[in-house]
Enzyme design. Structure first.
Site: not given
Ligand code: THU
Length: 139
Positions: A94, A56, A58, A45-46
């Site tokens: 998500c 995210c 993914e 995630n960035i």
């Molecule tokens: N996040 C993801 O990388 N993937 C997901 O499917 C859910 C949320 C990240 C986004 C954000 O940087 C952190 O998790 C908190 O929401």
């Protein structure tokens, strides 16, 4: 997919998690996917100071694959948890990521949500996104 291949994909997701950029939520996520031709892509995630601009893990991985011309994902593993700790729980994709996966999933894509290399759950996209909206919906 063999048990060994699944574990290897989870290992790659956990590896990608180390490069996550999450200075705001401190929730670090890693993803790894394999495309139909056997290529591997990873992503973390960035986050962004403008929170809505966050990407995210993914989607980072999916977009890397698509940029490289690989549009059919055979399997994707994801793992997430608070920084400095091992994932305490399963981090499910998500809604936006589920929709993006719908676009590029192979028919039988396997989605792996992992807490560790040996502790994981496995789903089809249909289970995580029933009645999904895809390209065939607008033909
Ligand atoms: N996040 C993801 O990388 N993937 C997901 O499917 C859910 C949320 C990240 C986004 C954000 O940087 C952190 O998790 C908190 O929401």
């Amino acid at each position: 997919m063999s048990e060994q291949e699944k574990q290897e994909l989870i290992r790659r997701a956990l590896d990608a998690r180390k490069k996550a950029y999450a200075p705001y939520s401190h929730f670090q996520v890693g993803a790894a996917l394999v495309t139909e031709d056997g290529s591997l892509y990873q992503g973390g995630n960035i986050e962004n100071a403008s929170y809505g601009a966050t990407c995210c893990a993914e989607r980072t991985a999916v977009f890397q694959a698509v940029c490289d011309g690989k549009r059919r994902i055979k399997a994707l593993a994801v793992a997430g948890g608070m920084e400095g700790t091992e994932p305490a729980d399963y981090a499910y994709p998500c809604g936006i990521c589920r929709q993006v996966l719908q676009e590029f999933a192979a028919a039988d894509m396997v989605l792996i949500v992992a807490r560790s290399v040996t502790d994981y759950r496995e789903y089809s996209l249909e289970e995580l996104l029933p009645y999904g909206f895809g390209g065939e919906s607008i033909k």
